[in-house]
Design a protein around this motif. Structure first.
Motif, PDB file in Angstrom:
ATOM      1  N   ALA A   3       0.782  -1.158  -0.382  1.00  0.00           N
ATOM      2  CA  ALA A   3       0.032   0.117  -0.319  1.00  0.00           C
ATOM      3  C   ALA A   3       0.747   1.309  -0.187  1.00  0.00           C
ATOM      4  CB  ALA A   3      -0.751   0.121   0.699  1.00  0.00           C
ATOM      5  N   LEU A   4       0.552   2.214  -0.497  1.00  0.00           N
ATOM      6  CA  LEU A   4       1.138   3.511  -0.281  1.00  0.00           C
ATOM      7  C   LEU A   4       2.259   3.697   1.079  1.00  0.00           C
ATOM      8  CD1 LEU A   4      -0.391   6.154  -2.464  1.00  0.00           C
ATOM      9  CD2 LEU A   4       1.250   5.385  -2.642  1.00  0.00           C
ATOM     10  N   SER A   5       0.986   3.854   2.125  1.00  0.00           N
ATOM     11  CA  SER A   5       1.422   4.065   3.024  1.00  0.00           C
ATOM     12  C   SER A   5       2.457   2.998   4.438  1.00  0.00           C
ATOM     13  CB  SER A   5       0.689   4.261   4.445  1.00  0.00           C
ATOM     14  OG  SER A   5      -0.172   2.858   4.397  1.00  0.00           O
ATOM     15  N   ASP A   6       2.806   1.938   3.117  1.00  0.00           N
ATOM     16  CA  ASP A   6       3.351   1.102   3.448  1.00  0.00           C
ATOM     17  C   ASP A   6       5.250   1.207   2.339  1.00  0.00           C
ATOM     18  OD1 ASP A   6       2.097  -0.302   5.518  1.00  0.00           O
ATOM     19  OD2 ASP A   6       1.445  -1.504   3.768  1.00  0.00           O
ATOM     20  N   SER A  67      -8.757  -1.911 -11.743  1.00  0.00           N
ATOM     21  CA  SER A  67      -9.774  -1.518 -10.493  1.00  0.00           C
ATOM     22  C   SER A  67      -9.156  -2.032  -9.171  1.00  0.00           C
ATOM     23  CB  SER A  67     -10.915  -1.267 -10.609  1.00  0.00           C
ATOM     24  OG  SER A  67     -11.920  -0.866  -9.973  1.00  0.00           O
ATOM     25  N   PRO A  68      -8.849  -1.746  -8.272  1.00  0.00           N
ATOM     26  CA  PRO A  68      -8.195  -0.159  -8.239  1.00  0.00           C
ATOM     27  C   PRO A  68      -6.950   0.211  -8.670  1.00  0.00           C
ATOM     28  CG  PRO A  68      -7.740  -1.725  -6.489  1.00  0.00           C
ATOM     29  CD  PRO A  68      -7.956  -2.464  -6.942  1.00  0.00           C
ATOM     30  N   ILE A  69      -6.950   1.565  -9.071  1.00  0.00           N
ATOM     31  CA  ILE A  69      -5.588   2.178  -9.772  1.00  0.00           C
ATOM     32  C   ILE A  69      -4.231   1.159  -9.141  1.00  0.00           C
ATOM     33  CG2 ILE A  69      -4.815   4.542 -10.121  1.00  0.00           C
ATOM     34  CD1 ILE A  69      -7.149   4.968 -10.853  1.00  0.00           C
ATOM     35  N   SER A  70      -4.515   1.384  -8.007  1.00  0.00           N
ATOM     36  CA  SER A  70      -3.476   1.319  -7.211  1.00  0.00           C
ATOM     37  C   SER A  70      -2.604  -0.319  -7.015  1.00  0.00           C
ATOM     38  CB  SER A  70      -3.503   1.365  -5.215  1.00  0.00           C
ATOM     39  OG  SER A  70      -4.907   0.638  -5.272  1.00  0.00           O
ATOM     40  N   ALA A  71      -3.731  -0.677  -8.160  1.00  0.00           N
ATOM     41  CA  ALA A  71      -3.187  -2.123  -8.586  1.00  0.00           C
ATOM     42  C   ALA A  71      -1.923  -2.022  -9.520  1.00  0.00           C
ATOM     43  CB  ALA A  71      -4.343  -3.057  -8.307  1.00  0.00           C
ATOM     44  N   ALA A  72      -1.957  -1.074 -10.352  1.00  0.00           N
ATOM     45  CA  ALA A  72      -0.921  -0.762 -11.317  1.00  0.00           C
ATOM     46  C   ALA A  72       0.439   0.269 -10.935  1.00  0.00           C
ATOM     47  CB  ALA A  72      -1.544   0.388 -12.507  1.00  0.00           C
ATOM     48  N   TYR A  73      -0.330   0.369  -9.127  1.00  0.00           N
ATOM     49  CA  TYR A  73       1.803   1.207  -8.941  1.00  0.00           C
ATOM     50  C   TYR A  73       3.163   0.600  -8.391  1.00  0.00           C
ATOM     51  CZ  TYR A  73      -1.613   4.523  -7.005  1.00  0.00           C
ATOM     52  OH  TYR A  73      -3.194   5.698  -6.913  1.00  0.00           O
ATOM     53  N   ALA A  74       2.930  -0.913  -8.443  1.00  0.00           N
ATOM     54  CA  ALA A  74       4.704  -1.919  -8.222  1.00  0.00           C
ATOM     55  C   ALA A  74       4.313  -1.710 -10.551  1.00  0.00           C
ATOM     56  CB  ALA A  74       3.664  -2.853  -8.064  1.00  0.00           C
ATOM     57  N   CYS A 135     -13.376  23.659  -2.670  1.00  0.00           N
ATOM     58  CA  CYS A 135     -13.716  22.188  -4.122  1.00  0.00           C
ATOM     59  C   CYS A 135     -13.231  21.134  -3.495  1.00  0.00           C
ATOM     60  CB  CYS A 135     -12.193  22.999  -5.209  1.00  0.00           C
ATOM     61  SG  CYS A 135     -11.999  24.591  -5.102  1.00  0.00           S
ATOM     62  N   LEU A 136     -14.537  20.079  -3.454  1.00  0.00           N
ATOM     63  CA  LEU A 136     -14.665  18.691  -3.512  1.00  0.00           C
ATOM     64  C   LEU A 136     -14.412  18.556  -4.278  1.00  0.00           C
ATOM     65  CD1 LEU A 136     -17.632  20.197  -0.736  1.00  0.00           C
ATOM     66  CD2 LEU A 136     -15.236  20.045  -0.118  1.00  0.00           C
ATOM     67  N   THR A 137     -14.730  16.524  -3.696  1.00  0.00           N
ATOM     68  CA  THR A 137     -14.779  15.084  -5.206  1.00  0.00           C
ATOM     69  C   THR A 137     -15.616  14.719  -3.946  1.00  0.00           C
ATOM     70  OG1 THR A 137     -14.148  13.554  -6.833  1.00  0.00           O
ATOM     71  CG2 THR A 137     -12.993  14.308  -3.925  1.00  0.00           C
ATOM     72  N   LEU A 138     -16.932  13.753  -4.835  1.00  0.00           N
ATOM     73  CA  LEU A 138     -17.421  12.798  -3.816  1.00  0.00           C
ATOM     74  C   LEU A 138     -16.895  11.499  -4.947  1.00  0.00           C
ATOM     75  CD1 LEU A 138     -21.172  13.928  -3.798  1.00  0.00           C
ATOM     76  CD2 LEU A 138     -19.336  13.635  -2.058  1.00  0.00           C
ATOM     77  N   HIS A 139     -16.179  11.862  -5.478  1.00  0.00           N
ATOM     78  CA  HIS A 139     -15.859  10.894  -6.549  1.00  0.00           C
ATOM     79  C   HIS A 139     -14.998   9.265  -5.477  1.00  0.00           C
ATOM     80  CE1 HIS A 139     -14.512   8.687 -10.578  1.00  0.00           C
ATOM     81  NE2 HIS A 139     -13.497   8.389  -9.704  1.00  0.00           N
ATOM     82  N   GLY A 140     -15.598   8.859  -5.264  1.00  0.00           N
ATOM     83  CA  GLY A 140     -15.020   7.490  -4.389  1.00  0.00           C
ATOM     84  C   GLY A 140     -15.471   7.455  -2.455  1.00  0.00           C
ATOM     85  N   ARG A 141     -15.731   8.365  -2.856  1.00  0.00           N
ATOM     86  CA  ARG A 141     -16.401   8.921  -1.271  1.00  0.00           C
ATOM     87  C   ARG A 141     -18.288   9.056  -0.600  1.00  0.00           C
ATOM     88  NH1 ARG A 141     -11.486  11.647  -3.032  1.00  0.00           N
ATOM     89  NH2 ARG A 141      -9.943  12.310  -1.299  1.00  0.00           N
ATOM     90  N   ALA A 142     -17.851   9.475   0.481  1.00  0.00           N
ATOM     91  CA  ALA A 142     -19.530   9.419   0.854  1.00  0.00           C
ATOM     92  C   ALA A 142     -20.537  11.095   0.708  1.00  0.00           C
ATOM     93  CB  ALA A 142     -19.721   9.038   2.258  1.00  0.00           C
ATOM     94  N   LEU A 143     -21.840  10.517   0.385  1.00  0.00           N
ATOM     95  CA  LEU A 143     -21.948  11.600   0.025  1.00  0.00           C
ATOM     96  C   LEU A 143     -22.390  12.733   1.092  1.00  0.00           C
ATOM     97  CD1 LEU A 143     -23.944  13.452  -1.910  1.00  0.00           C
ATOM     98  CD2 LEU A 143     -25.835  12.275  -0.904  1.00  0.00           C
ATOM     99  N   ALA A 144     -22.135  11.995   2.757  1.00  0.00           N
ATOM    100  CA  ALA A 144     -22.617  12.577   3.578  1.00  0.00           C
ATOM    101  C   ALA A 144     -20.785  13.805   4.193  1.00  0.00           C
ATOM    102  CB  ALA A 144     -22.740  11.698   5.096  1.00  0.00           C
ATOM    103  N   GLY A 145     -19.949  13.300   3.069  1.00  0.00           N
ATOM    104  CA  GLY A 145     -19.056  14.534   3.511  1.00  0.00           C
ATOM    105  C   GLY A 145     -19.009  15.947   3.108  1.00  0.00           C
ATOM    106  N   LEU A 146     -20.483  16.091   2.156  1.00  0.00           N
ATOM    107  CA  LEU A 146     -20.241  17.646   2.025  1.00  0.00           C
ATOM    108  C   LEU A 146     -21.559  18.516   3.563  1.00  0.00           C
ATOM    109  CD1 LEU A 146     -22.372  17.101  -1.341  1.00  0.00           C
ATOM    110  CD2 LEU A 146     -20.257  18.187  -0.929  1.00  0.00           C
ATOM    111  N   VAL A 147     -22.072  17.290   4.329  1.00  0.00           N
ATOM    112  CA  VAL A 147     -22.890  18.256   4.882  1.00  0.00           C
ATOM    113  C   VAL A 147     -22.488  19.424   6.039  1.00  0.00           C
ATOM    114  CG1 VAL A 147     -23.997  18.073   7.319  1.00  0.00           C
ATOM    115  CG2 VAL A 147     -24.431  15.885   5.278  1.00  0.00           C
ATOM    116  N   PRO A 148     -20.862  19.203   6.629  1.00  0.00           N
ATOM    117  CA  PRO A 148     -20.326  20.634   6.648  1.00  0.00           C
ATOM    118  C   PRO A 148     -20.092  21.652   6.272  1.00  0.00           C
ATOM    119  CG  PRO A 148     -19.396  17.896   7.098  1.00  0.00           C
ATOM    120  CD  PRO A 148     -20.046  18.161   6.112  1.00  0.00           C
TER     121      PRO A 148
END
Length: 414
Positions: A3-6, A67-74, A135-148
């Motif tokens: 993973a990216l973090s690893d 899919s997911p895109i991260s599968a191509a990183y290696a 500037c926000l994105t809902l691509h791959g993110r939950a709709l509820a993130g707009l609430v705040p």
């Protein structure tokens, strides 16, 4: 694949081999000569199927993103030293692949060719100052993130997941009392099929929206609109609860005592309704929190509250402390709101806290208070008692009704 973090920090070769090219709806015609040269000089080109079609004809090996895109990183890293190109929409470093790849490949090995982002294009179409928009994105993110972000008068630019996203946004706005908000849907900007349509959220009925779209919202609502206030201490009624709730006044003092800083992680131990962890995350988009709750019904309630109040990223761990704490990501701060008198809870959370970390613990029982008195005696910090009284009806008149006093201990680990 790691993973990216690893992933280990790669050593720079000092030679640029990876081109990241932003491409718009006008395809090759919209690329600068330098970007076209980088694309044509590549031996391997990665991109979405739409990107690859826009960039055609290609002499290189074309590889659609998995899919997911991260599968191509290696595989991308394995191409190091070979001319390689990654295609992205618009600005690859604004919610794009560029930001992800730059965590793996040193900047000295990358040549980037951005184009105007969807946010810039939308502002150009609408005449909005980009600096005044969220500037926000809902691509791959939950709709509820707009609430705040639903603040009266705010201008929001939102990258959609697909053609159904604008209608979902309209329904959310209407549900929360912002049905009067104008919503502009910008489709296929920069290409021959570009179209911009506007409707009011409560009457939203735009048909056949293209999958590639950006939504522009001017948030508008009356007194009934449910906007999340910017100060801590939300009304208790906003939290679904069974009585196990840190009350608004105490919650505000508790958040202040925790001294949150952007990007920090909180453990909310004995979370009850999850109110402290939720309000912690509302302080800044980079905040994270883990709510630990032994009761399964309450754990489910915390998850629902997090969705309703716009922090769907809150992690809920169902289980009893201290056993359930093992293996959790390390906290920067800890709040203990329940279970203080259980054996081993306070020692376990103190051990998990790194130097410079902050703990705040509240107690309403004598047994819990005794634990805090002992901690204060041994370690110092701040000890205070909070007493709250609210005016309640007494027949046809009103009188003060006191809540149970709260003993609060706060301490920063050396």
């Amino acid at each position: 694949m790691a993973a990216l973090s690893d992933a280990p920090e790669p050593l720079s070769s000092g030679k640029a081999w990876l081109a990241i090219v932003g491409i718009g709806e006008d395809g090759r015609d919209g690329l600068s000569p330098a970007a076209r040269a980088a694309l044509d000089g590549a031996r391997v080109v990665y991109g979405g199927r739409r990107h690859l079609a826009l960039a055609a004809p290609l002499d290189a090996e074309a590889r659609p993103w998995p899919s997911p895109i991260s599968a191509a990183y290696a595989d991308i890293l394995a191409l190091r030293g070979r001319p390689t190109c990654l295609l992205a929409t618009g600005d690859p470093f604004h919610y794009g692949i560029g930001a992800e790849i730059a965590r793996l490949v040193p900047a000295a090995e990358i040549r980037a060719f951005p184009q105007p982002s969807a946010f810039s294009l939308a502002c150009a179409r609408l005449g909005w100052p980009l600096a005044e928009c969220a500037c926000l994105t809902l691509h791959g993110r939950a709709l509820a993130g707009l609430v705040p972000h639903l603040q009266p008068g705010a201008r929001l630019l939102v990258l959609s997941w697909d053609g159904a996203t604008p209608a979902m946004i309209a329904a959310l706005l209407t549900e929360r009392g912002f049905g009067a908000s104008p919503i502009s849907v910008c489709e296929a900007m920069g290409g021959p099929s570009e179209v911009l349509r506007t409707a009011v959220a409560q009457d939203f009925d735009l048909p056949g929206i293209a999958a590639l779209n950006t939504v522009a919202i001017t948030v508008a609502g009356g007194p009934e609109a449910r906007a999340i206030g910017l100060a801590p201490g939300l009304d208790d009624a906003w939290f679904e609860n069974d009585g196990q709730l840190t009350k608004a006044e105490v919650r505000a003092v508790t958040l202040a005592a925790l001294r949150p800083l952007a990007g920090q992680r909180l453990w909310d131990v004995g979370a009850g309704a999850g109110s402290v962890g939720i309000e912690w995350m509302l302080r800044h988009p980079a905040m994270t929190a883990i709510a630990i709750e032994a009761d399964p019904a309450r754990a489910g309630r915390i998850a629902r509250n997090a969705q309703t109040l716009g922090v769907p990223g809150l992690t809920v761990v169902q289980g009893a402390a201290p056993a359930v704490l093992a293996g959790l990501p390390a906290p920067d701060a800890i709040f203990v709101g329940g279970g203080l008198s259980a054996p081993g809870v306070l020692p376990a959370v103190l051990a998990a806290l790194a130097g410079g970390g902050r703990i705040v613990a509240n107690a309403v029982t004598l047994e819990g208070e005794a634990v805090l008195l002992a901690a204060f005696s041994e370690r110092g910090g701040t000890l205070r008692r909070l007493s709250i009284a609210r005016a309640d009806p007494v027949g046809s008149l009103h009188g003060w009704r006191s809540a149970m006093p709260v003993t609060q201990w706060a301490w920063t680990k050396p």
